[in-house]
Design a protein around this motif. Sequence first.
Motif, PDB file in Angstrom:
ATOM      1  N   TYR A  97       0.840  -1.196   0.000  1.00 56.97           N
ATOM      2  CA  TYR A  97       0.000   0.000   0.000  1.00 56.97           C
ATOM      3  C   TYR A  97       0.882   1.255   0.000  1.00 56.97           C
ATOM      4  O   TYR A  97       1.799   1.362   0.823  1.00 56.97           O
ATOM      5  CB  TYR A  97      -0.916  -0.006   1.232  1.00 56.97           C
ATOM      6  N   PHE A 129       7.353   7.615  -5.021  1.00 57.07           N
ATOM      7  CA  PHE A 129       6.665   8.640  -4.235  1.00 57.07           C
ATOM      8  C   PHE A 129       6.016   9.675  -5.165  1.00 57.07           C
ATOM      9  O   PHE A 129       6.604  10.067  -6.163  1.00 57.07           O
ATOM     10  CB  PHE A 129       7.670   9.326  -3.309  1.00 57.07           C
ATOM     11  N   ASP A 130       4.823  10.101  -4.790  1.00 51.81           N
ATOM     12  CA  ASP A 130       4.117  11.122  -5.568  1.00 51.81           C
ATOM     13  C   ASP A 130       3.490  12.126  -4.613  1.00 51.81           C
ATOM     14  O   ASP A 130       2.564  11.775  -3.873  1.00 51.81           O
ATOM     15  CB  ASP A 130       3.028  10.446  -6.410  1.00 51.81           C
ATOM     16  N   PRO A 131       3.967  13.363  -4.605  1.00 49.91           N
ATOM     17  CA  PRO A 131       3.398  14.356  -3.684  1.00 49.91           C
ATOM     18  C   PRO A 131       1.909  14.605  -3.929  1.00 49.91           C
ATOM     19  O   PRO A 131       1.213  15.109  -3.046  1.00 49.91           O
ATOM     20  CB  PRO A 131       4.222  15.622  -3.957  1.00 49.91           C
ATOM     21  N   ASP A 171      -0.346  12.345  -4.218  1.00 48.93           N
ATOM     22  CA  ASP A 171      -1.139  11.323  -3.522  1.00 48.93           C
ATOM     23  C   ASP A 171      -0.760  11.409  -2.040  1.00 48.93           C
ATOM     24  O   ASP A 171       0.367  11.086  -1.672  1.00 48.93           O
ATOM     25  CB  ASP A 171      -0.802   9.941  -4.112  1.00 48.93           C
ATOM     26  N   SER A 172      -1.709  11.805  -1.222  1.00 46.71           N
ATOM     27  CA  SER A 172      -1.395  12.069   0.187  1.00 46.71           C
ATOM     28  C   SER A 172      -1.019  10.807   0.959  1.00 46.71           C
ATOM     29  O   SER A 172      -0.504  10.883   2.061  1.00 46.71           O
ATOM     30  CB  SER A 172      -2.572  12.762   0.873  1.00 46.71           C
ATOM     31  N   THR A 173      -1.289   9.622   0.409  1.00 42.58           N
ATOM     32  CA  THR A 173      -0.919   8.391   1.109  1.00 42.58           C
ATOM     33  C   THR A 173       0.251   7.682   0.420  1.00 42.58           C
ATOM     34  O   THR A 173       0.582   6.542   0.761  1.00 42.58           O
ATOM     35  CB  THR A 173      -2.107   7.406   1.213  1.00 42.58           C
ATOM     36  N   SER A 174       0.859   8.341  -0.545  1.00 43.64           N
ATOM     37  CA  SER A 174       2.035   7.777  -1.207  1.00 43.64           C
ATOM     38  C   SER A 174       3.177   7.705  -0.190  1.00 43.64           C
ATOM     39  O   SER A 174       3.329   8.596   0.643  1.00 43.64           O
ATOM     40  CB  SER A 174       2.405   8.698  -2.375  1.00 43.64           C
ATOM     41  N   VAL A 175       3.966   6.636  -0.266  1.00 43.31           N
ATOM     42  CA  VAL A 175       5.001   6.424   0.742  1.00 43.31           C
ATOM     43  C   VAL A 175       6.376   6.794   0.186  1.00 43.31           C
ATOM     44  O   VAL A 175       6.721   6.428  -0.942  1.00 43.31           O
ATOM     45  CB  VAL A 175       4.999   4.935   1.197  1.00 43.31           C
ATOM     46  N   HIS A 188      -4.719   3.341   8.668  1.00 44.41           N
ATOM     47  CA  HIS A 188      -3.718   3.288   7.604  1.00 44.41           C
ATOM     48  C   HIS A 188      -2.858   2.051   7.830  1.00 44.41           C
ATOM     49  O   HIS A 188      -2.378   1.830   8.936  1.00 44.41           O
ATOM     50  CB  HIS A 188      -2.865   4.563   7.671  1.00 44.41           C
ATOM     51  N   PRO A 189      -2.676   1.215   6.808  1.00 43.94           N
ATOM     52  CA  PRO A 189      -1.956  -0.039   7.006  1.00 43.94           C
ATOM     53  C   PRO A 189      -0.520   0.138   7.507  1.00 43.94           C
ATOM     54  O   PRO A 189       0.041  -0.764   8.105  1.00 43.94           O
ATOM     55  CB  PRO A 189      -1.968  -0.708   5.636  1.00 43.94           C
ATOM     56  N   LEU A 190       0.087   1.293   7.237  1.00 42.90           N
ATOM     57  CA  LEU A 190       1.450   1.515   7.725  1.00 42.90           C
ATOM     58  C   LEU A 190       1.444   2.460   8.929  1.00 42.90           C
ATOM     59  O   LEU A 190       2.481   2.979   9.324  1.00 42.90           O
ATOM     60  CB  LEU A 190       2.338   2.071   6.606  1.00 42.90           C
ATOM     61  N   MET A 246       0.607   5.424   9.129  1.00 40.15           N
ATOM     62  CA  MET A 246       1.141   6.750   8.829  1.00 40.15           C
ATOM     63  C   MET A 246       0.026   7.769   8.938  1.00 40.15           C
ATOM     64  O   MET A 246      -1.145   7.437   8.817  1.00 40.15           O
ATOM     65  CB  MET A 246       1.714   6.785   7.406  1.00 40.15           C
ATOM     66  N   SER A 247       0.402   9.035   9.166  1.00 37.65           N
ATOM     67  CA  SER A 247      -0.628  10.068   9.173  1.00 37.65           C
ATOM     68  C   SER A 247      -0.463  10.930   7.923  1.00 37.65           C
ATOM     69  O   SER A 247       0.547  10.866   7.228  1.00 37.65           O
ATOM     70  CB  SER A 247      -0.533  10.911  10.433  1.00 37.65           C
ATOM     71  N   GLN A 248      -1.491  11.703   7.635  1.00 37.46           N
ATOM     72  CA  GLN A 248      -1.487  12.529   6.430  1.00 37.46           C
ATOM     73  C   GLN A 248      -0.301  13.472   6.435  1.00 37.46           C
ATOM     74  O   GLN A 248      -0.013  14.125   7.435  1.00 37.46           O
ATOM     75  CB  GLN A 248      -2.770  13.368   6.360  1.00 37.46           C
ATOM     76  N   ARG A 249       0.365  13.537   5.309  1.00 38.16           N
ATOM     77  CA  ARG A 249       1.463  14.493   5.142  1.00 38.16           C
ATOM     78  C   ARG A 249       0.899  15.886   4.982  1.00 38.16           C
ATOM     79  O   ARG A 249      -0.167  16.062   4.414  1.00 38.16           O
ATOM     80  CB  ARG A 249       2.174  14.159   3.822  1.00 38.16           C
TER      81      ARG A 249
END
Lengths: 483, 95
Positions: free
Chosen positions: A192, A230-232, A234-238, B54-56, B58-61
Motif C-alpha cells: 500500500y 513517491f508522488d506528492p 497522492d497524500s498516502t504515497s510512501v 492506515h496499514p502503515l 502513517m498520518s497525512q502528510r
Amino acid sequence: MHDKTITELAAALKAGEFSSVELTEALLRRIEAHNPELNAFITVTREPALQAAREADAARAAGKAGPLTGIPIAHKDIFCTAGVRTSCGSKMLDSFVSPYDATVVEKLKAAGVVMLGKTNMDEFAMGSSNETSYYGPVKNPWKLDAVPGGSSGGSAAAVAARLVPGVTATDTGGSIRQPAAMCGISGLKPTYGRVSRYGMIAFASSLDQGGPMARTAEDLALLLNNMAGFDPRDSTSVEHVVPDYTDGIAESLEGLKIGLPKEFFGEGLDPEVGQVVEAAIKEYEKLGAEVREVSLPNSKLSVPVYYVIAPAEASSNLSRFDGVRYGYRCENPVDLEDLYKRSRGEGFGAEVKRRIMVGTYALSAGYYDAYYLKAQQLRRLIRDDFVRVFEEVDVLMGPTSPTVAFNIGERSDDPLQMYLSDVYTIAVNLAGVPGLSIPAGFAKGLPVGLQVIGNYFSEAKLLNVAHKFQQATDWHLATPEGF
Amino acid sequence: MSLGPAEVKNIAHLARLDIDESLIPDYAKNLSDILAFVEQMNAHATEGVEPMAHPLDMSQRLRPDEVTERDQRELFQRIAPATEAGLYLVPKVIE
C-alpha cells in the motif's frame, strides 16, 4: 510477435527485428479480431497508439530508447487518461473524457510505452467477476462462458489472449491477483502506498493499490520499475526507495523460508485447486526452500471486515458523483435533490448502489462504533498476524482463489457467494503488504494461481520467488486455445 | 440485523440514491444478508485495540501552504453537464 513477453519484445525492438509501429499494428489487428468476442477493451485508441509507436521508433533511431520504449500496453479503465474516455466501467462516467493523466499513466508514457486502449472492469472496481461492468461481462479466454475474475477482468483477459503483453490494474481486495489466477497470467499488488493513486479513480482509499499484470514475473518487474515511486499528489504515497526490480530476480531460493497459512487450506478450498497449489510448493522445495505451517488466526475475519471498511470508504468517495461537475446527469431534474438522486440512481449499477448503501448505513449516526470502528480494530489484529509471521518466514504461499473461474451468471445473484472468491486475497489488502499471483497449473481444465505474499516493500523478493518458479516450470507459457 | 423497506428508503435518501420502489424488497434482502454476515465481527473481543486507519500507521502528510495548481477552469468545465459564465448550473435552489 503477439506471443512474446515484454522482455522478449524489448530485445526484438532493440535488435531491429521489427518496429514498434509494426508491433502496434499487429496487436491492434488482434484486438479488432478478438475483442468482439472477449469484450476485454472498453476503448481502443488506434490513432494515438500508432502516433506513440512512431514517436517510439523515432526515439530509438535517435538513440534515446529505454527498456519499455515502443512496448504496447493497456490501462485498466480506472486510470485517468488525458483526452481519452475514462469510464471506470460505469454509465456514470460513460461520457467522461479525463482532462489529465494519472501519475501511473504519465510515468509509463514517459518511459515510452504505447497505449493501445482502456480495459474493461467491474463498475468502479466493485466485483470479482467483471459482470458488474456497464459495458457487459468479459469472457475468459480459457472458457468463453466463464468469468475472467475481477475487477481487473478485462486487463487479465487481454494479456491471457495475447492481445497485449502487459497492462496496468488495481487491487482493493484481490482485483489484480484473482483475475490473474483465473486467466493464467502473473499479477502483482504492491505494498500500500508503493504506486501513486493520483488519477486512479478511488474506491476504498485505505486499500486501493495499482500494480502491473503480464505473463511473467520478469515483465512485472519491468513495469513496476516504471510505476512505483513517491508522488506528492497522492497524500498516502510512501517515501521509500524504489529499487531496480529486475536486480536480484534470478537469485537462488536456497534456504528461503516459506510459510503456509493453515487458514488458506481449509474448508471452502476446491480440493483440485489445493492439489495444484501443493504441487507448486513441492517445486519450491526442489529449489531449496524450507516449508512450514504458520497461522494467521484473525484472517478468517477478513471478508466481514472488508465488507464494512470498503463500502464505508466507497460511500464517501463516490459522493463526488453528483451530476453537477462531470459525468452522468439525469434528464429534467425538478430540484437539486432530484438532480442528485436520479443522476446517482440512474448512473450507478446495482452492486455499486448496494455497497454505497452498506457504507452509508455503517457510517450513520448510532452505528459507527458497531461497524466501522469495530472493523478498524479487527483490521489491526489481522495486520498484526502478518507482522508476527514475517518474523519467522520470508514469504507466505497459498491459493489465490478457492476455485477456478466460475461460469458467467453463476454467482451474480448472490453477492455473498461472490465476495468469498476473494477470501485469500482480502487480508493482504487489509494488512497493506504486497502479494502476487502466478500460474501454477490447471484444475478442471482452467488455470490455478499460486499466491505469494511478502513483508512490506518486499516486491523485489516476491518477483525473485515468482521468477525462479517460472524458470523451473512452464505453466506461465500455456496459451488458451484459439489465441 | 434485518432491514425493512422503510430503513432501506432512509439509507437510500441519506446516500442520495433514487431506488425504484419495486426493487426495495431486493435491496432490503441483500443488505440484511450482508449486515448479518459482517456481524461475525462481534464474536471477537477488541477491547483496548487501537483502530487502524492506515496499514502503515502513517498520518497525512502536510505540504507548505502555497499555490501549486494553475487555473484550468475552462478545461474542467468543458466536461460539465451544464455551465454558464464559468459557473456550474443546477436547478434553482432559492426561490
